[in-house]
Design an enzyme around this catalytic site. Structure first.
Site, PDB file in Angstrom:
ATOM      1  N   LYS A  34       4.762 -14.504  39.869  1.00  0.00           N
ATOM      2  CA  LYS A  34       3.666 -14.896  38.959  1.00  0.00           C
ATOM      3  C   LYS A  34       3.613 -16.411  38.773  1.00  0.00           C
ATOM      4  O   LYS A  34       2.567 -17.027  38.903  1.00  0.00           O
ATOM      5  CB  LYS A  34       3.859 -14.221  37.596  1.00  0.00           C
ATOM      6  N   ASN A  35       4.760 -17.017  38.448  1.00  0.00           N
ATOM      7  CA  ASN A  35       4.734 -18.435  38.085  1.00  0.00           C
ATOM      8  C   ASN A  35       4.501 -19.363  39.275  1.00  0.00           C
ATOM      9  O   ASN A  35       4.143 -20.511  39.095  1.00  0.00           O
ATOM     10  CB  ASN A  35       6.009 -18.811  37.311  1.00  0.00           C
ATOM     11  N   CYS A 128       3.177 -21.181  21.582  1.00  0.00           N
ATOM     12  CA  CYS A 128       3.150 -19.746  21.853  1.00  0.00           C
ATOM     13  C   CYS A 128       4.334 -19.116  21.144  1.00  0.00           C
ATOM     14  O   CYS A 128       5.128 -19.809  20.508  1.00  0.00           O
ATOM     15  CB  CYS A 128       3.100 -19.445  23.340  1.00  0.00           C
ATOM     16  N   ARG A 133       6.270 -25.627  23.000  1.00  0.00           N
ATOM     17  CA  ARG A 133       5.847 -25.901  24.371  1.00  0.00           C
ATOM     18  C   ARG A 133       4.862 -27.083  24.491  1.00  0.00           C
ATOM     19  O   ARG A 133       3.701 -26.913  24.889  1.00  0.00           O
ATOM     20  CB  ARG A 133       5.289 -24.631  25.013  1.00  0.00           C
ATOM     21  N   ASP A 319      13.995 -16.891  31.346  1.00  0.00           N
ATOM     22  CA  ASP A 319      13.101 -15.739  31.473  1.00  0.00           C
ATOM     23  C   ASP A 319      13.860 -14.419  31.670  1.00  0.00           C
ATOM     24  O   ASP A 319      13.257 -13.348  31.609  1.00  0.00           O
ATOM     25  CB  ASP A 319      12.102 -15.957  32.630  1.00  0.00           C
ATOM     26  N   ILE A 341      16.497 -23.273  26.119  1.00  0.00           N
ATOM     27  CA  ILE A 341      15.216 -23.817  26.600  1.00  0.00           C
ATOM     28  C   ILE A 341      14.138 -23.733  25.517  1.00  0.00           C
ATOM     29  O   ILE A 341      13.405 -24.684  25.300  1.00  0.00           O
ATOM     30  CB  ILE A 341      14.738 -23.068  27.878  1.00  0.00           C
ATOM     31  N   ARG A 411       0.891  -8.970  31.697  1.00  0.00           N
ATOM     32  CA  ARG A 411       0.665 -10.365  32.111  1.00  0.00           C
ATOM     33  C   ARG A 411       1.552 -10.731  33.280  1.00  0.00           C
ATOM     34  O   ARG A 411       1.173 -11.566  34.102  1.00  0.00           O
ATOM     35  CB  ARG A 411       1.007 -11.322  30.966  1.00  0.00           C
TER      36      ARG A 411
END
Ligand code: EPZ
Length: 431
Positions: A34-35, A128, A133, A319, A341, A411
């Site tokens: 995805k990223n 978010c 961010r 993640d 992070i 998503r």
């Protein structure tokens, strides 16, 4: 007291019913990353020619990015696992707030728009659920390349002064190795006049993937994957056909699914060097791991607690922190997980606690005492990776869990429940 209509609305809310105490088996296929895919799609803005992306995952975030590009005048055609994008003419360099506010990756458009047109107006993606961010590093990088950037009324307005509207190569040292800022500056610098260097660059595989695709389009980038990247600007880029790398975070999630259900499983295709930190932690906590070219074989034995600190690549990825915490909730002994992070990425803890996990939180550190058995519960996902953690915890728990918040899951995971069902899980979606 809620009235009857409110109760029945709640029952109807989209959810997964996940049967616990599952055992998995077989071989599971990993989708495209995805990223990577999101940023590669925006790189299509850098050329008038056609860009074809293969191994594209089918996700709502990809749909969202495609809508943003089409809104700018990009021609887009999709088939299963593929997209063709052609930015022959860009007739709008100001994507509307309604399209971009839900998708942080939309901010990536600013780099290619400035490189190609010399102007862009992009609404700030905003904070978010997992943290604030900011995009300060992206803006610092673009300013170093000669752009004038102002933030007014929540919109980033950027333009390149001069008749030619051309960015100029420059030397940039990031304060932190931001993935998005590195990608933004790379895409801006490829069409700049002269040479740029990015120091303290992000080393994530998705940055390497972007640099590789840009080079296929005629860019001259060296050093991606290391802390210093050099970009020699070129006059123009051409089209290309490019295959997105396998999703290392999805691969990690599936490996953790094997570990939490104590089931042997094969995961493919993967790029093993993208998964080193994760494979190391799985080994440390009691899984036998074998890597054969593009396939990882996992054979979990007794799972014991380990400590984890999230870090930029090649460290342990943030993640996978939530999914790994679900696993550690079932481990023998104590584990300490520190999130370095994001400032707010421990929201899954309260849901895991509702399933019987024993977790104490102090600041950004969670101390987990493993329990012999989680118990099924009604749970809600608060973000993409917590959604995955909830699915995994439910696979191991006793009883049938009900998971809401599926918009988060959709998503970033292509058919997660279908894949797990193929390997023996029993998950039912009620939309
Ligand atoms: C990318 O986000 C990923 N998203 C994230 O994936 C991932 O968690 C993250 O990289 C880290 O690996 C996409 O690629 C679309 P960063 P990005 O800029 O680029 C701070 C997922 O679940 N920072 O490297 O936004 C920032 O606050 C997601 O798939 C600044 O301080 O991440 C954060 O603490 C979520 N100033 C840290 O750096 C800045 O100007 C890492 O952010 C920019 C960032």
């Amino acid at each position: 007291m809620p009235n009857a209509a409110a109760v029945s609305n709640e029952i109807l809310r989209p959810h997964l019913e996940i049967n616990g105490e599952s055992r998995l088996f077989g071989k599971l296929r990993v989708s495209g990353a995805k990223n990577s895919a999101l940023v590669l799609m925006t790189a299509a803005l850098l050329t008038e020619e056609k860009v074809k992306l293969l191994n594209l995952p089918q996700l709502t975030d990809i749909e969202g990015m495609s809508n943003i590009l089409v809104n700018m005048g990009v021609k887009s055609s999709r088939k299963l696992g593929e997209i063709e994008l052609q930015a022959e003419e860009i007739n709008n360099s100001e994507p509307p707030y309604e399209l971009v506010h839900e998708l942080r990756a939309s901010f990536f458009c600013i780099g290619p728009l400035l490189g190609r047109l010399g102007k862009a107006k992009i609404p700030l993606p905003g904070g978010c659920r997992i943290g604030a961010r900011p995009v300060i590093e992206h803006i610092r990088g673009l300013k170093a390349l000669g752009a004038v950037v102002n933030v007014e009324h929540g919109v980033v307005k950027a333009s390149v002064p001069g008749i030619k509207r051309k960015l100029k190569g420059a030397s940039i040292v990031f304060d932190c190795p931001s993935v998005g800022a590195t990608e933004t500056v790379l895409m801006a610098a490829v069409l700049a006049e002269g040479t740029s260097t990015i120091e303290n660059a992000a080393q994530e595989p998705e940055v390497q993937d972007l640099a590789k695709m840009l080079n296929c389009m005629g860019a001259r980038i060296r050093g991606a994957g290391g802390p210093t990247i050099t970009v020699e600007g070129v006059e123009s880029l051409h089209g290309c056909e490019y295959e997105v790398i396998p999703d290392r975070i999805e691969a990690g999630t599936l490996l953790i699914a094997a570990a939490i259900t104590r089931s042997p499983l094969q995961i493919f295709p993967v790029i093993p060097k993208h998964l080193r930190a994760v494979l190391q932690k799985l080994t440390d906590c009691g899984c036998k791991i074998k890597v054969d070219q593009e396939t990882v074989f996992i054979h979990p034995e007794e799972i014991i607690g380990v400590d984890i600190t999230t870090q930029p690549f090649p460290g342990f990825p943030t993640d996978l922190q939530a999914p790994f915490m679900a696993l550690l909730s079932t481990a023998k002994g104590t584990s300490v997980v520190t999130e370095k992070i994001y400032e707010n990425r421990l929201q899954h803890v309260s849901e895991l606690q509702r399933m019987g996990a024993s977790i104490r939180v102090q600041g950004n550190t969670a101390v987990i005492e493993g329990v012999p058995q989680l118990s099924a519960a009604r749970i809600v996902a608060s973000d993409l990776r917590s959604a995955a953690a909830m699915v995994l915890a439910s696979l191991a728990a006793k009883g049938t869990s009900r998971l809401e918040g599926l918009d988060h899951l959709d998503r970033g995971y292509e058919n997660l429940e279908k894949k797990l069902n193929f390997a023996g899980a029993n998950i039912k979606r009620n939309d």
